[in-house]
Design an enzyme around this catalytic site. Sequence first.
Site, short mmCIF file in Angstrom:
data_model
loop_
_atom_site.label_atom_id
_atom_site.label_comp_id
_atom_site.label_asym_id
_atom_site.label_seq_id
_atom_site.Cartn_x
_atom_site.Cartn_y
_atom_site.Cartn_z
N GLU A 126 62.37 58.23 44.80
CA GLU A 126 62.84 60.09 44.98
C GLU A 126 62.82 59.72 46.39
OE1 GLU A 126 59.95 62.95 42.14
OE2 GLU A 126 58.86 60.45 42.79
N GLU A 140 57.45 57.09 35.72
CA GLU A 140 55.74 58.12 35.48
C GLU A 140 56.09 58.28 34.24
OE1 GLU A 140 57.34 58.37 39.73
OE2 GLU A 140 58.23 58.47 37.78
#
Length: 255
Positions: free
Chosen positions: A109, A129
């Site tokens: 990210e 995740e």
Amino acid sequence: MTDAGTPLVEVSREGRVLVVEMRRSAKRNAVDRALADELDAALTQLDEDDDLWAGVLAADGPVFSAGSDLGAGGDYHTERGGEYGIIRRPRTKPLIAAVDGPALGGGFEIVLACDLVVASDAAVFGLPEVARGLVPTCAGLFRAPRSLPLNLARELVLTGDPISASRAYAAGFVNVLAPVGEAKSAAVRLAKRICKNAPVAVRASLAVVNEMASADDAAGWEITGTAMRAIAGSADAAEGVRAFFEKRSPEWTGR
């Protein structure tokens, strides 16, 4: 700073280019309060120094960044940059990610928050995740589909499996492929190519491109919040984090 007083971010100049290098390699450049603050300060320097026209964000060690330091308890937001000092930062100057190792979760990210990407053959990109019962919280859920083909972004989000630098290059996400150990120098060369152009024109052009690309960011953050609330307090989220720390495979219950 580390306990020994060593900076967690090294800043240097290459002509008009500011090179910002994360140096928390012992922790896989995972971001805690101290690293976020130093990244924020370095990127503020890039923003505010008129003699700087472009930036490169690199990392020391074999891992670009593992994202959030889970021991930080979520304490890695800055007023100007948001998460990690970069995720929500409004910028006017081009920033190039120089990736010479895995960029996973929040590390990916961070790369998605940059404008261009240079990667070596050692780089991999991923959003793991879901393998921990969690969801990407730092814009990966909406920036990945903007920067990658939609089905490839879905693959990253749904499988948690990483992709190689060569696959990311073929998909148009990586701008330049470099040999292992040379991502930073290749990124500086790309930045200097940008700096040959009129800086006012570059900034004006970048502003339009980024404004168009981020026009739906508010909706993206709102929907990400919905996803976060959906897993908050779930047994699977607790099990995923527990299994991660215990270095074992999680046992999902779907609750």
